[in-house]
Scaffold this active site. Structure first.
Site: not given
Ligand code: GLN
Length: 488
Positions: A79, A154, A178
Site C-alpha cells: 500500500k 482504503s 481498510s
Molecule cells: N473506511 C474507514 C475510514 O474511512 C476505514 C479506513 C481505514 O481503515 N484506513 O476511515
C-alpha cells in the site's frame, strides 16, 4: 503457464523444486500487470526493474543451494502509505505526489531480509480515509470481479492487485476496516493483527491509536506466512508489543472441535444484504457441523462505535496531517506570508474527504468542544473494548459479516459520506478495541464475493488462523479467480 494465479506457498514449492525461476515468475506477474492495469488500475508506482533484480538475487541463492524464506522471490505489492526508501510513497495524495522517503518502514526491511520481490505501490484512498479508493487523489481502482464496482478501501489497490493476479500477496493498513473490507469485496483473506503486533514505523499515520499493517492474500496459509515475516517487536515503534512471535503456520489446523463461537446480534444491522446474512448463517452452521459450538451474544455498545470512530480518527488525523504544511514534507504553493502559504498549500493539495476530516477533528479537539466530543468518544471506546473483554470470557471467537453488502458500484456512494461510513459498521469496533480480526471469503451474491469476519482476543491470531483455515479447507470459495469483466 498462468503463474500469477497461484498462491505464495504453491509458488514457493515451484521455486525450490526449480520448476520455475523467480525471474520467470516475476516476468509472468509483470506481464499480467501490463495486460490488465488499464482496466483495474491497482498501482500508483510500478517497480518492475528493481523487482527483476530482486528475483535474480533469489535465483542465485537457489542455485547455490541456499535455503530461502517462504516469500523469497514471490512478487507482492505494498500500500502506498508504507515508506519505501528511494521509491515514491504518496498516500494517494497530491500533497505527497513527489515524496520519496529516505528510509524503509520496518515491515519493508523485514520483507527485504526475506528476499521478497516488490512489484509496486498500490492505490488507496487518500491518507487511508475511505472505503472505496474513490478518495484517491489520482484515480479510482476497479474491482476485478466486476470492473464497474469498487474494490473497497482504503487498501483497494492492494486487494485488487492480488485479486487480478498483479501481485501474489500484498500489505494493507487497517484503521477502521481498510484491510478486511477490500479483502471481502475482492474475495481474499485480509487480516488486521492485534494493535502493536506489527510495527507501524514507516507507516504514514492516519489515526495512530488505530492503525495497523496486515496481509491480504489468496488463502489462509499465505496469510500465516506473511504474518511470520512482518510481526514482531520493534524498538522504533513505542506501541509495538514486546512478546515472542509464534510460528503462525503451526495454527494451520483443520479442526474446530470445541471452539466457542459468539454471534453478536448487534452486528446483524438493518440495511444488511439478505444474501450476506444467509452466507454468514450458513458458515456458522458449517462450523457447528465441524464441531464448534455457537451462541448468540450481546455487545450493547456496538451502535455507538461508528460515531466514536468518526470523532477519534479525524481528531488524530487532524494532528497527524498538520505536518503537511509546505515546509518539511511534500508540495508547496507560495503565499504572501507563511500563514497564507500554509492555507494555499493545504487548500490546493488535500482532497475533499481529507479536508472534511481535518475540520471535523480540529473541531472535536477545540477548547470548547473537547469534553463533549473527543473525551466522550474516548469513553465510548472504553465501553466498546469492555464489550469485547466480556464476550471473550465466554467465547473464543466472534463471527460477523465483514461488511453489510458486497462491493457497490463506483460512484454509488461517492457523494454520500454517511452511506460510505456505514459500510464500516462491522469492522470499526475491532480497531477501537485493538483486537485482531480476519476476513475470509464465504460465498457470493450475484457473483460478487462475500466476506466473513472472525474476531479473537488480543494476540490470538493463531485462533483466527485455525478457525479460518478449517472453514477454508471445507469450502471452495477461495479457489475462484476474478473474471475481470462486467457481471451481467
Ligand atoms: N473506511 C474507514 C475510514 O474511512 C476505514 C479506513 C481505514 O481503515 N484506513 O476511515
Amino acid at each position: 503457464m498462468e503463474l500469477f494465479k497461484y498462491t505464495a506457498h504453491q509458488l514457493h514449492e515451484k521455486l525450490v523444486s526449480k520448476e520455475v525461476s523467480a525471474v520467470e515468475l516475476t516476468k509472468n506477474v509483470l506481464a499480467r500487470v501490463d495486460a490488465v492495469e488499464n482496466d483495474v488500475k491497482s498501482y500508483i508506482t510500478q517497480t518492475g526493474d528493481s523487482a527483476l533484480a530482486q528475483a535474480e538475487a533469489v535465483d542465485a541463492k537457489i542455485k547455490q543451494g541456499q535455503a530461502i524464506s517462504m516469500l523469497a522471490g514471490i512478487p507482492g505489492a505494498l500500500k502506498d502509505n508504507i515508506c519505501t526508501q528511494g521509491i515514491k510513497t504518496t498516500c494517494a495524495s497530491k500533497i505527497l505526489a513527489e515524496f520519496v522517503p529516505p528510509y524503509n518502514a520496518t515491515v519493508v526491511e523485514k520483507l527485504m531480509t526475506a528476499d521478497t520481490v516488490i512489484i509496486g505501490k498500490a492505490n488507496m484512498d487518500e491518507f487511508a480515509m475511505g472505503g472505496s479508493t474513490e478518495n484517491s487523489g489520482f484515480f479510482t481502482t476497479h474491482n476485478p470481479w466486476d470492473l464497474r464496482a469498487v474494490p473497497g478501501g482504503s487498501s483497494g489497490g492492494s486487494a485488487a492487485a492480488v485479486a487480478a493476479g498483479q501481485a501474489i500477496w500484498s500489505l494493507g493498513s487497517d484503521t477502521g476496516g481498510s484491510i478486511r473490507q477490500p479483502a471481502a469485496y475482492c474475495g481474499l483473506v485480509g487480516m488486521k493483527p492485534t494493535y502493536g503486533r506489527v510495527s507501524r514505523y514507516g507507516l504514514v499515520a492516519y489515526a495512530s491509536s488505530l492503525d495497523q499493517i496486515g496481509p491480504i492474500t489468496r488463502d489462509v496459509t499465505d496469510c500465516a506466512h506473511v504474518l511470520n515475516i512482518i510481526c514482531g517487536h520493534d524498538a522504533k515503534d513505542s506501541t509495538s508489543i514486546n512478546t515472542l512471535v509464534p510460528d503462525y503456520t503451526k495454527a494451520l489446523v483443520n479442526n474446530v472441535k470445541g471452539l466457542k463461537i459468539g454471534l453478536p446480534r448487534e452486528y446483524f444491522v438493518s440495511g444488511m444484504d439478505s444474501e450476506v446474512e444467509r452466507a454468514i448463517n450458513k458458515a456458522i452452521e458449517q462450523l457447528v457441523a465441524l464441531g464448534a459450538e455457537y451462541k448468540e451474544i450481546s455487545m450493547p455498545h456496538t451502535e455507538y462505535a461508528l460515531s466514536a470512530y468518526y470523532l477519534l480518527a479525524p481528531a488524530e488525523a487532524s494532528t497527524n496531517l498538520a505536518r503537511y504544511d509546505g515546509v518539511s514534507f511534500g508540495k508547496r504553493v507560495e503565499g504572501n506570508d507563511i500563514v497564507d502559504m500554509y492555507k494555499k498549500t493545504r487548500s490546493e493539495f488535500f482532497g475533499a474527504e481529507v479536508k472534511r476530516r481535518i475540520m471535523l477533528g480540529t473541531y472535536a479537539l477545540s477548547a470548547g468542544y473537547q469534553d463533549a466530543y473527543y473525551l466522550k468518544a474516548l469513553k465510548v471506546r472504553t465501553l466498546v473494548k469492555q464489550d469485547f473483554d466480556k464476550a471473550f470470557e465466554n467465547v473464543d471467537v466472534i463471527i460477523t459479516p465483514t461488511a453489510p453488502t458486497t462491493a457497490f458500484r463506483i460512484g454509488e456512494k461517492a457523494n454520500d459520506p454517511l452511506a460510505m461510513y456505514l459500510q464500516d459498521v462491522c469492522t470499526i469496533p475491532v480497531n477501537l478495541a485493538g483486537v485482531p480480526a480476519v476476513s475470509i471469503p464465504c460465498g457470493f451474491a450475484a457473483n460478487m464475493p462475500i466476506g466473513l469476519q472472525i474476531i479473537a482476543k488480543p494476540l490470538a491470531e493463531e485462533t483466527l488462523i485455525r478457525t479460518a483455515y478449517t472453514f477454508e479447507q471445507n469450502n471452495d470459495y477461495h479457489k475462484g479467480f476474478a473474471t475481470l469483466g462486467e457481471v451481467k
